[in-house]
Scaffold this active site. Structure first.
Site, mmCIF file in Angstrom:
data_model
loop_
_atom_site.group_PDB
_atom_site.id
_atom_site.type_symbol
_atom_site.label_atom_id
_atom_site.label_comp_id
_atom_site.label_asym_id
_atom_site.label_seq_id
_atom_site.Cartn_x
_atom_site.Cartn_y
_atom_site.Cartn_z
ATOM 1 C CG ASN A 76 -12.442 -0.657 3.680
ATOM 2 O OD1 ASN A 76 -12.860 -1.066 4.753
ATOM 3 N ND2 ASN A 76 -11.297 0.001 3.572
ATOM 4 C CG HIS A 100 -6.748 -2.895 3.003
ATOM 5 N ND1 HIS A 100 -6.017 -1.738 2.829
ATOM 6 C CD2 HIS A 100 -7.971 -2.638 2.455
ATOM 7 C CE1 HIS A 100 -6.766 -0.823 2.224
ATOM 8 N NE2 HIS A 100 -7.957 -1.341 1.986
ATOM 9 C CD GLU A 149 -10.810 6.626 0.599
ATOM 10 O OE1 GLU A 149 -9.614 6.603 0.289
ATOM 11 O OE2 GLU A 149 -11.292 7.337 1.497
ATOM 12 C CB VAL A 150 -9.281 1.911 -5.076
ATOM 13 C CG1 VAL A 150 -8.867 1.473 -6.479
ATOM 14 C CG2 VAL A 150 -8.344 3.003 -4.565
ATOM 15 C CG HIS A 164 -8.625 -2.788 -2.521
ATOM 16 N ND1 HIS A 164 -9.561 -2.161 -3.302
ATOM 17 C CD2 HIS A 164 -8.566 -2.064 -1.373
ATOM 18 C CE1 HIS A 164 -10.041 -1.104 -2.676
ATOM 19 N NE2 HIS A 164 -9.464 -1.028 -1.488
ATOM 20 C CG ASP A 217 -2.051 0.989 1.099
ATOM 21 O OD1 ASP A 217 -3.212 0.543 0.948
ATOM 22 O OD2 ASP A 217 -1.800 2.219 1.148
ATOM 23 C CB ILE A 218 0.779 4.301 -2.113
ATOM 24 C CG1 ILE A 218 1.858 5.209 -2.662
ATOM 25 C CG2 ILE A 218 -0.476 5.087 -1.761
ATOM 26 C CD1 ILE A 218 1.527 5.801 -4.027
HETATM 27 P P1 AMP Z 1 -9.892 1.442 0.305
HETATM 28 O O1 AMP Z 1 -10.207 2.612 1.169
HETATM 29 O O2 AMP Z 1 -10.192 0.125 0.977
HETATM 30 O O3 AMP Z 1 -10.522 1.545 -1.067
HETATM 31 O O4 AMP Z 1 -8.319 1.422 0.153
HETATM 32 C C1 AMP Z 1 -7.616 1.970 -0.926
HETATM 33 C C2 AMP Z 1 -6.145 1.855 -0.597
HETATM 34 O O5 AMP Z 1 -5.406 2.023 -1.782
HETATM 35 C C3 AMP Z 1 -5.625 2.877 0.414
HETATM 36 O O6 AMP Z 1 -5.077 2.194 1.540
HETATM 37 C C4 AMP Z 1 -4.565 3.645 -0.376
HETATM 38 O O7 AMP Z 1 -3.454 4.018 0.410
HETATM 39 C C5 AMP Z 1 -4.189 2.628 -1.444
HETATM 40 N N1 AMP Z 1 -3.617 3.191 -2.673
HETATM 41 C C6 AMP Z 1 -4.107 4.210 -3.412
HETATM 42 N N2 AMP Z 1 -3.328 4.418 -4.498
HETATM 43 C C7 AMP Z 1 -2.342 3.489 -4.449
HETATM 44 C C8 AMP Z 1 -1.221 3.179 -5.286
HETATM 45 N N3 AMP Z 1 -0.954 3.874 -6.401
HETATM 46 N N4 AMP Z 1 -0.402 2.162 -4.922
HETATM 47 C C9 AMP Z 1 -0.647 1.467 -3.790
HETATM 48 N N5 AMP Z 1 -1.694 1.700 -2.963
HETATM 49 C C10 AMP Z 1 -2.521 2.708 -3.292
#
Ligand code: AMP
Length: 125
Positions: free
Chosen positions: A97, A112, A105-106, A110, A39-40
């Site tokens: 999530n 975690h 958010e993405v 995914h 994770d970034i």
């Molecule tokens: P969520 O809130 O469960 O959708 O988590 C999205 C996650 O993606 C967050 O923990 C961010 O830090 C992570 N994230 C966003 N952009 C990137 C990226 N380019 N590379 C790795 N992780 C990312």
């Protein structure tokens, strides 16, 4: 802004771009149907994301539509990441999530994988 897990898949999302090689990532594991990377913005000493290569918005979408080989590969990849990172040695947490109320958010499924330290309570009250 959290996304709606019932929305159609948007191929412009960040993880789709990582899968296409348009954005970099720190790879942890690559399998036939899954990819894992750091994770970034890590929230624990070990914080890895595991994603399917297929275009699935969420756990809801994936569990309903993915093939058995994709699901088996993904579940095994999550376990393999926990072992590879040594998260499994002392206990770890998996989190997916899902949708607006789940704080996703993405808009690409995914999981975690958190570990490497005591993780505290599951949710703050
Ligand atoms: P969520 O809130 O469960 O959708 O988590 C999205 C996650 O993606 C967050 O923990 C961010 O830090 C992570 N994230 C966003 N952009 C990137 C990226 N380019 N590379 C790795 N992780 C990312």
């Amino acid at each position: 802004m959290p996304i709606d897990s019932s929305l159609p898949y948007d191929a412009a999302n960040i993880f789709a771009r990582i899968l296409r090689g348009e954005l970099p990532c720190k790879t942890v594991l690559e399998t036939e149907h899954s990819l894992a990377f750091h994770d970034i913005n890590p929230l624990a000493p070990i914080h890895v994301l595991v994603i399917p290569r297929g275009a699935y918005v969420s756990w809801d979408d994936f569990s309903a539509k993915a093939s058995d080989p994709e699901i088996a590969d993904f579940v095994r990849a999550v376990g393999e990441v926990a072992r590879m990172t040594r998260a499994s040695a002392q206990g770890y947490r998996l989190l997916a999530n899902t949708g607006k109320r789940g704080g996703q958010e993405v808009a690409h499924l995914h999981v975690h994988v958190f570990g490497g330290a005591p993780l505290g309570p599951m949710l703050a009250k």
